[in-house]
Motif scaffolding. Structure first.
Motif, PDB file in Angstrom:
ATOM      1  N   ASP A 155     -23.761 -85.231  27.976  1.00 23.62           N
ATOM      2  CA  ASP A 155     -22.321 -85.499  28.003  1.00 23.62           C
ATOM      3  C   ASP A 155     -22.076 -86.636  28.995  1.00 23.62           C
ATOM      4  N   LEU A 156     -22.167 -87.869  28.520  1.00 29.22           N
ATOM      5  CA  LEU A 156     -22.120 -89.020  29.407  1.00 29.22           C
ATOM      6  C   LEU A 156     -20.738 -89.228  30.020  1.00 29.22           C
ATOM      7  N   VAL A 157     -19.705 -88.814  29.310  1.00 28.29           N
ATOM      8  CA  VAL A 157     -18.347 -88.907  29.873  1.00 28.29           C
ATOM      9  C   VAL A 157     -18.244 -88.026  31.117  1.00 28.29           C
ATOM     10  N   SER A 158     -18.765 -86.818  31.007  1.00 29.62           N
ATOM     11  CA  SER A 158     -18.740 -85.893  32.140  1.00 29.62           C
ATOM     12  C   SER A 158     -19.646 -86.375  33.266  1.00 29.62           C
ATOM     13  N   VAL A 159     -20.822 -86.914  32.915  1.00 27.33           N
ATOM     14  CA  VAL A 159     -21.738 -87.455  33.928  1.00 27.33           C
ATOM     15  C   VAL A 159     -21.056 -88.534  34.738  1.00 27.33           C
ATOM     16  N   THR A 160     -20.367 -89.435  34.046  1.00 26.67           N
ATOM     17  CA  THR A 160     -19.662 -90.523  34.727  1.00 26.67           C
ATOM     18  C   THR A 160     -18.547 -89.979  35.615  1.00 26.67           C
ATOM     19  N   LYS A 161     -17.790 -89.022  35.092  1.00 27.84           N
ATOM     20  CA  LYS A 161     -16.675 -88.449  35.850  1.00 27.84           C
ATOM     21  C   LYS A 161     -17.160 -87.759  37.118  1.00 27.84           C
ATOM     22  N   ILE A 162     -18.236 -86.976  37.003  1.00 29.27           N
ATOM     23  CA  ILE A 162     -18.759 -86.248  38.170  1.00 29.27           C
ATOM     24  C   ILE A 162     -19.338 -87.230  39.188  1.00 29.27           C
ATOM     25  N   SER A 163     -20.038 -88.249  38.707  1.00 26.67           N
ATOM     26  CA  SER A 163     -20.588 -89.267  39.609  1.00 26.67           C
ATOM     27  C   SER A 163     -19.468 -89.939  40.397  1.00 26.67           C
ATOM     28  N   GLU A 164     -18.374 -90.247  39.732  1.00 25.46           N
ATOM     29  CA  GLU A 164     -17.239 -90.870  40.409  1.00 25.46           C
ATOM     30  C   GLU A 164     -16.608 -89.920  41.422  1.00 25.46           C
ATOM     31  N   THR A 165     -16.567 -88.629  41.096  1.00 21.28           N
ATOM     32  CA  THR A 165     -16.021 -87.651  42.043  1.00 21.28           C
ATOM     33  C   THR A 165     -16.876 -87.603  43.305  1.00 21.28           C
ATOM     34  N   ILE A 166     -18.200 -87.647  43.138  1.00 20.44           N
ATOM     35  CA  ILE A 166     -19.101 -87.658  44.301  1.00 20.44           C
ATOM     36  C   ILE A 166     -18.847 -88.904  45.144  1.00 20.44           C
ATOM     37  N   LEU A 167     -18.648 -90.038  44.491  1.00 20.66           N
ATOM     38  CA  LEU A 167     -18.381 -91.285  45.219  1.00 20.66           C
ATOM     39  C   LEU A 167     -17.017 -91.242  45.898  1.00 20.66           C
ATOM     40  N   ASP A 168     -16.021 -90.665  45.229  1.00 23.82           N
ATOM     41  CA  ASP A 168     -14.692 -90.524  45.831  1.00 23.82           C
ATOM     42  C   ASP A 168     -14.753 -89.635  47.077  1.00 23.82           C
ATOM     43  N   ASN A 169     -15.546 -88.574  46.990  1.00 19.94           N
ATOM     44  CA  ASN A 169     -15.710 -87.693  48.153  1.00 19.94           C
ATOM     45  C   ASN A 169     -16.346 -88.447  49.316  1.00 19.94           C
ATOM     46  N   TYR A 170     -17.255 -89.350  48.978  1.00 25.86           N
ATOM     47  CA  TYR A 170     -17.881 -90.156  50.039  1.00 25.86           C
ATOM     48  C   TYR A 170     -16.840 -91.046  50.714  1.00 25.86           C
ATOM     49  N   ILE A 171     -15.963 -91.652  49.921  1.00 30.63           N
ATOM     50  CA  ILE A 171     -14.903 -92.494  50.484  1.00 30.63           C
ATOM     51  C   ILE A 171     -14.039 -91.674  51.437  1.00 30.63           C
ATOM     52  N   ASP A 172     -13.736 -90.442  51.052  1.00 37.11           N
ATOM     53  CA  ASP A 172     -12.849 -89.587  51.853  1.00 37.11           C
ATOM     54  C   ASP A 172     -13.526 -89.046  53.111  1.00 37.11           C
ATOM     55  N   THR A 173     -14.822 -88.718  53.005  1.00 34.20           N
ATOM     56  CA  THR A 173     -15.493 -88.016  54.097  1.00 34.20           C
ATOM     57  C   THR A 173     -16.501 -88.868  54.852  1.00 34.20           C
ATOM     58  N   GLY A 174     -16.963 -89.971  54.231  1.00 33.73           N
ATOM     59  CA  GLY A 174     -17.976 -90.805  54.869  1.00 33.73           C
ATOM     60  C   GLY A 174     -19.373 -90.235  54.774  1.00 33.73           C
ATOM     61  N   GLY A 175     -19.565 -89.239  53.918  1.00 37.61           N
ATOM     62  CA  GLY A 175     -20.900 -88.658  53.772  1.00 37.61           C
ATOM     63  C   GLY A 175     -21.077 -87.997  52.420  1.00 37.61           C
ATOM     64  N   PHE A 176     -22.337 -87.740  52.084  1.00 38.02           N
ATOM     65  CA  PHE A 176     -22.666 -87.053  50.837  1.00 38.02           C
ATOM     66  C   PHE A 176     -23.097 -85.633  51.139  1.00 38.02           C
ATOM     67  N   SER A 177     -22.840 -84.731  50.194  1.00 35.56           N
ATOM     68  CA  SER A 177     -23.505 -83.438  50.240  1.00 35.56           C
ATOM     69  C   SER A 177     -24.932 -83.670  49.756  1.00 35.56           C
ATOM     70  N   ASN A 178     -25.712 -82.647  49.653  1.00 35.74           N
ATOM     71  CA  ASN A 178     -27.132 -82.798  49.304  1.00 35.74           C
ATOM     72  C   ASN A 178     -27.308 -83.504  47.961  1.00 35.74           C
ATOM     73  N   LEU A 179     -27.967 -84.675  47.993  1.00 39.83           N
ATOM     74  CA  LEU A 179     -28.218 -85.428  46.761  1.00 39.83           C
ATOM     75  C   LEU A 179     -29.707 -85.497  46.428  1.00 39.83           C
ATOM     76  N   ASP A 180     -30.487 -84.574  46.993  1.00 39.16           N
ATOM     77  CA  ASP A 180     -31.928 -84.589  46.731  1.00 39.16           C
ATOM     78  C   ASP A 180     -32.237 -84.433  45.247  1.00 39.16           C
ATOM     79  N   PHE A 181     -31.325 -83.797  44.517  1.00 39.36           N
ATOM     80  CA  PHE A 181     -31.561 -83.595  43.088  1.00 39.36           C
ATOM     81  C   PHE A 181     -31.722 -84.925  42.345  1.00 39.36           C
TER      82      PHE A 181
END
Length: 218
Positions: A65-91
């Motif tokens: 589901d590439l639409v969902s993949v793109t949306k979730i990836s953008e949410t992770i990036l948006d969270n980075y903008i807000d918090t200045g950090g990533f949660s675990n991205l080892d996956f």
């Protein structure tokens, strides 16, 4: 037979990850493609709602589901903008070529690689990757200002392995970043609160540009 499975499998409650994986594996074995994809979508949605974005991304990739993949990836990036950090991205290390399925996911993987380079003091490689990310436009347009801010610690950096006189970014790279900054202003992608950051970035890049000219062969 397969007809029975097509009726029975969708009725199985997906109570946890292990059960969902077993159901999905059964769908794969019996070529129940659409039902298996639906299992993945349900689990991706549940993971997103509980802020387990890495898990949500993996399930969406399973569903292709590439639409969902793109949306979730953008949410992770948006969270980075807000918090200045990533949660675990080892996956991301386990995704292999799946990262190529979505521009946003590819960008996310490369941006994490950039941070890993910074941590391991590979400053010149990090600078090269950062400039390539700015040029690629793989990320969300609003993320460009974050990339430009990331250039500040690398400008006029005197770490071992940098160019002469501590210049990590050459004149061409400085021009690329200055052009990206200008494009953001022209396209009105910047907030009022970004203006002070913009001037800081511009001054640093212009200074670095002058230093680069002095150190590069004519």
């Amino acid at each position: 037979g397969k007809s029975y499975l097509e009726i029975a499998v969708p009725r199985i409650p997906l109570e946890n990850q292990n059960k969902a994986l077993r159901v999905w594996s059964a769908c794969e074995r019996h070529s129940l493609v659409s039902i298996g994809s639906n299992v993945c979508r349900v689990m991706s949605s549940a993971a997103s709602q509980s802020d387990q974005l890495g898990l949500a991304l993996i399930w969406s990739l399973q569903a292709k589901d590439l639409v969902s993949v793109t949306k979730i990836s953008e949410t992770i990036l948006d969270n980075y903008i807000d918090t200045g950090g990533f949660s675990n991205l080892d996956f991301l290390d386990q995704l292999g070529n799946n990262k190529l399925l979505s521009n946003r996911l590819m960008f996310l993987g490369k941006y994490r690689e950039f941070h890993n380079m910074i941590k391991s003091q590979q400053r010149k490689k990090a600078a090269d990757l950062l400039v390539s990310l700015v040029e690629s436009n793989l990320g969300p347009p609003r993320f460009q200002i974050t990339l430009l801010l990331d250039s500040l610690p690398l400008i006029n950096d005197a770490e071992e392995g940098s160019d002469s006189n501590g210049v990590v970014m050459d004149s061409r790279q400085s021009h690329v970043l200055l052009k990206a900054l200008e494009d953001m202003q022209i396209k009105k992608l910047l907030k009022e609160s970004d203006m002070q950051k913009v001037e800081t970035i511009r001054l640093a890049l212009v200074t670095n540009l002058a230093s680069s000219f002095l150190n590069e062969p004519w």
